[in-house]
Write a protein that holds these residues in place. Structure first.
Motif, PDB file in Angstrom:
ATOM      1  N   LYS A  93     -41.821-101.984-113.462  1.00  0.00           N
ATOM      2  CA  LYS A  93     -40.723-102.508-114.279  1.00  0.00           C
ATOM      3  C   LYS A  93     -39.482-102.715-113.418  1.00  0.00           C
ATOM      4  O   LYS A  93     -38.813-103.748-113.505  1.00  0.00           O
ATOM      5  N   ALA A  94     -39.164-101.723-112.592  1.00  0.00           N
ATOM      6  CA  ALA A  94     -38.003-101.850-111.710  1.00  0.00           C
ATOM      7  C   ALA A  94     -38.200-103.002-110.737  1.00  0.00           C
ATOM      8  O   ALA A  94     -37.278-103.789-110.491  1.00  0.00           O
ATOM      9  N   ARG A  95     -39.382-103.139-110.196  1.00  0.00           N
ATOM     10  CA  ARG A  95     -39.686-104.228-109.266  1.00  0.00           C
ATOM     11  C   ARG A  95     -39.500-105.584-109.929  1.00  0.00           C
ATOM     12  O   ARG A  95     -38.917-106.503-109.356  1.00  0.00           O
ATOM     13  N   ALA A  96     -39.995-105.730-111.156  1.00  0.00           N
ATOM     14  CA  ALA A  96     -39.861-107.001-111.876  1.00  0.00           C
ATOM     15  C   ALA A  96     -38.399-107.318-112.160  1.00  0.00           C
ATOM     16  O   ALA A  96     -37.945-108.450-111.952  1.00  0.00           O
ATOM     17  N   ALA A  97     -37.653-106.332-112.625  1.00  0.00           N
ATOM     18  CA  ALA A  97     -36.231-106.554-112.925  1.00  0.00           C
ATOM     19  C   ALA A  97     -35.475-106.953-111.662  1.00  0.00           C
ATOM     20  O   ALA A  97     -34.668-107.884-111.671  1.00  0.00           O
ATOM     21  N   ASN A  98     -35.739-106.253-110.569  1.00  0.00           N
ATOM     22  CA  ASN A  98     -35.046-106.541-109.322  1.00  0.00           C
ATOM     23  C   ASN A  98     -35.449-107.905-108.766  1.00  0.00           C
ATOM     24  O   ASN A  98     -34.604-108.652-108.278  1.00  0.00           O
ATOM     25  N   SER A  99     -36.712-108.246-108.842  1.00  0.00           N
ATOM     26  CA  SER A  99     -37.195-109.523-108.314  1.00  0.00           C
ATOM     27  C   SER A  99     -36.584-110.720-109.027  1.00  0.00           C
ATOM     28  O   SER A  99     -36.255-111.723-108.406  1.00  0.00           O
ATOM     29  N   PHE A 100     -36.432-110.602-110.343  1.00  0.00           N
ATOM     30  CA  PHE A 100     -35.933-111.729-111.127  1.00  0.00           C
ATOM     31  C   PHE A 100     -34.472-111.578-111.533  1.00  0.00           C
ATOM     32  O   PHE A 100     -33.927-112.418-112.245  1.00  0.00           O
ATOM     33  N   ARG A 101     -33.831-110.481-111.076  1.00  0.00           N
ATOM     34  CA  ARG A 101     -32.405-110.254-111.315  1.00  0.00           C
ATOM     35  C   ARG A 101     -32.047-110.276-112.798  1.00  0.00           C
ATOM     36  O   ARG A 101     -30.997-110.768-113.197  1.00  0.00           O
ATOM     37  N   THR A 102     -32.926-109.711-113.602  1.00  0.00           N
ATOM     38  CA  THR A 102     -32.697-109.620-115.046  1.00  0.00           C
ATOM     39  C   THR A 102     -33.510-108.463-115.595  1.00  0.00           C
ATOM     40  O   THR A 102     -34.414-107.955-114.929  1.00  0.00           O
ATOM     41  N   SER A 103     -33.191-108.045-116.800  1.00  0.00           N
ATOM     42  CA  SER A 103     -33.937-106.938-117.405  1.00  0.00           C
ATOM     43  C   SER A 103     -35.350-107.380-117.777  1.00  0.00           C
ATOM     44  O   SER A 103     -35.611-108.565-117.990  1.00  0.00           O
ATOM     45  N   THR A 104     -36.235-106.398-117.861  1.00  0.00           N
ATOM     46  CA  THR A 104     -37.593-106.741-118.253  1.00  0.00           C
ATOM     47  C   THR A 104     -37.686-107.081-119.735  1.00  0.00           C
ATOM     48  O   THR A 104     -38.621-107.780-120.138  1.00  0.00           O
ATOM     49  N   LEU A 105     -36.725-106.645-120.544  1.00  0.00           N
ATOM     50  CA  LEU A 105     -36.695-107.102-121.940  1.00  0.00           C
ATOM     51  C   LEU A 105     -36.446-108.608-121.994  1.00  0.00           C
ATOM     52  O   LEU A 105     -37.083-109.326-122.768  1.00  0.00           O
ATOM     53  N   THR A 106     -35.521-109.085-121.153  1.00  0.00           N
ATOM     54  CA  THR A 106     -35.267-110.523-121.082  1.00  0.00           C
ATOM     55  C   THR A 106     -36.491-111.249-120.547  1.00  0.00           C
ATOM     56  O   THR A 106     -36.882-112.299-121.077  1.00  0.00           O
ATOM     57  N   LEU A 107     -37.111-110.685-119.507  1.00  0.00           N
ATOM     58  CA  LEU A 107     -38.329-111.294-118.970  1.00  0.00           C
ATOM     59  C   LEU A 107     -39.438-111.352-120.017  1.00  0.00           C
ATOM     60  O   LEU A 107     -40.185-112.327-120.068  1.00  0.00           O
ATOM     61  N   ALA A 108     -39.537-110.311-120.832  1.00  0.00           N
ATOM     62  CA  ALA A 108     -40.562-110.296-121.880  1.00  0.00           C
ATOM     63  C   ALA A 108     -40.391-111.491-122.817  1.00  0.00           C
ATOM     64  O   ALA A 108     -41.365-112.151-123.176  1.00  0.00           O
ATOM     65  N   ALA A 109     -39.158-111.771-123.183  1.00  0.00           N
ATOM     66  CA  ALA A 109     -38.893-112.911-124.072  1.00  0.00           C
ATOM     67  C   ALA A 109     -39.106-114.241-123.362  1.00  0.00           C
ATOM     68  O   ALA A 109     -39.684-115.177-123.925  1.00  0.00           O
ATOM     69  N   ASP A 110     -38.666-114.318-122.096  1.00  0.00           N
ATOM     70  CA  ASP A 110     -38.729-115.576-121.353  1.00  0.00           C
ATOM     71  C   ASP A 110     -40.118-115.935-120.870  1.00  0.00           C
ATOM     72  O   ASP A 110     -40.352-117.075-120.440  1.00  0.00           O
ATOM     73  N   THR A 111     -41.045-114.980-120.900  1.00  0.00           N
ATOM     74  CA  THR A 111     -42.392-115.241-120.385  1.00  0.00           C
ATOM     75  C   THR A 111     -43.460-115.217-121.471  1.00  0.00           C
ATOM     76  O   THR A 111     -44.649-115.097-121.168  1.00  0.00           O
ATOM     77  N   GLN A 112     -43.046-115.332-122.712  1.00  0.00           N
ATOM     78  CA  GLN A 112     -44.012-115.384-123.813  1.00  0.00           C
ATOM     79  C   GLN A 112     -44.943-116.590-123.638  1.00  0.00           C
ATOM     80  O   GLN A 112     -44.577-117.586-123.011  1.00  0.00           O
ATOM     81  N   ALA A 113     -46.116-116.502-124.190  1.00  0.00           N
ATOM     82  CA  ALA A 113     -47.069-117.613-124.136  1.00  0.00           C
ATOM     83  C   ALA A 113     -46.408-118.889-124.646  1.00  0.00           C
ATOM     84  O   ALA A 113     -45.683-118.871-125.635  1.00  0.00           O
ATOM     85  N   GLY A 114     -46.638-119.976-123.930  1.00  0.00           N
ATOM     86  CA  GLY A 114     -46.072-121.259-124.310  1.00  0.00           C
ATOM     87  C   GLY A 114     -44.725-121.557-123.667  1.00  0.00           C
ATOM     88  O   GLY A 114     -44.258-122.686-123.688  1.00  0.00           O
ATOM     89  N   LYS A 115     -44.082-120.540-123.072  1.00  0.00           N
ATOM     90  CA  LYS A 115     -42.802-120.745-122.387  1.00  0.00           C
ATOM     91  C   LYS A 115     -43.090-121.152-120.937  1.00  0.00           C
ATOM     92  O   LYS A 115     -44.136-120.838-120.377  1.00  0.00           O
ATOM     93  N   SER A 116     -42.115-121.824-120.340  1.00  0.00           N
ATOM     94  CA  SER A 116     -42.332-122.355-118.989  1.00  0.00           C
ATOM     95  C   SER A 116     -42.575-121.267-117.939  1.00  0.00           C
ATOM     96  O   SER A 116     -43.217-121.519-116.927  1.00  0.00           O
ATOM     97  N   MET A 117     -42.076-120.068-118.160  1.00  0.00           N
ATOM     98  CA  MET A 117     -42.258-118.982-117.189  1.00  0.00           C
ATOM     99  C   MET A 117     -43.425-118.054-117.532  1.00  0.00           C
ATOM    100  O   MET A 117     -43.585-117.000-116.917  1.00  0.00           O
ATOM    101  N   SER A 118     -44.272-118.442-118.467  1.00  0.00           N
ATOM    102  CA  SER A 118     -45.343-117.543-118.909  1.00  0.00           C
ATOM    103  C   SER A 118     -46.321-117.184-117.796  1.00  0.00           C
ATOM    104  O   SER A 118     -46.911-116.111-117.815  1.00  0.00           O
ATOM    105  N   GLY A 119     -46.463-118.035-116.810  1.00  0.00           N
ATOM    106  CA  GLY A 119     -47.411-117.788-115.727  1.00  0.00           C
ATOM    107  C   GLY A 119     -47.079-116.587-114.868  1.00  0.00           C
ATOM    108  O   GLY A 119     -47.977-116.009-114.241  1.00  0.00           O
ATOM    109  N   ILE A 120     -45.816-116.169-114.822  1.00  0.00           N
ATOM    110  CA  ILE A 120     -45.478-115.030-113.953  1.00  0.00           C
ATOM    111  C   ILE A 120     -46.062-113.720-114.474  1.00  0.00           C
ATOM    112  O   ILE A 120     -46.172-112.764-113.731  1.00  0.00           O
TER     113      ILE A 120
END
Length: 97
Positions: free
Chosen positions: A17-44
């Motif tokens: 979780k810390a690695r993901a947040a640091n890599s993308f410079r955002t919280s993993t809660l935000t990443l969870a929303a931004d990477t939902q199926a059908g979103k442009s970042m879902s592949g990560i």
């Protein structure tokens, strides 16, 4: 399953979780929303060690970024995120310049 057997898994999850947040410079809660199926970042979500569940937050202070904190073990990502935010609050004064 015994709690002692889960400790190692929780440490690995928190680290990811810390690695993901640091890599993308955002919280993993935000990443969870931004990477939902059908979103442009879902592949990560398929990237190795990428964990997009609440509990990973950035450590910023004095205009600089120090990394990220990851928390695992609470009943769910949102509860992990609350714990991570509490950890940041506890050190906030120490990291402000």
């Amino acid at each position: 399953m015994r709690i002692s057997a889960l400790v190692g898994v929780a440490v690995e999850v928190a680290t990811n979780k810390a690695r993901a947040a640091n890599s993308f410079r955002t919280s993993t809660l935000t990443l969870a929303a931004d990477t939902q199926a059908g979103k442009s970042m879902s592949g990560i979500r398929d990237a190795p060690r990428m964990l997009t569940v609440g509990g990973g937050v950035l450590i910023d202070g004095g205009g600089s970024s120090f990394g990220a904190i990851g928390v695992s073990g609470a009943p769910g990502g949102e509860a992990d995120d609350v714990c991570a935010q509490a950890g940041l609050k506890a050190i906030a004064e120490a990291i402000e310049f």
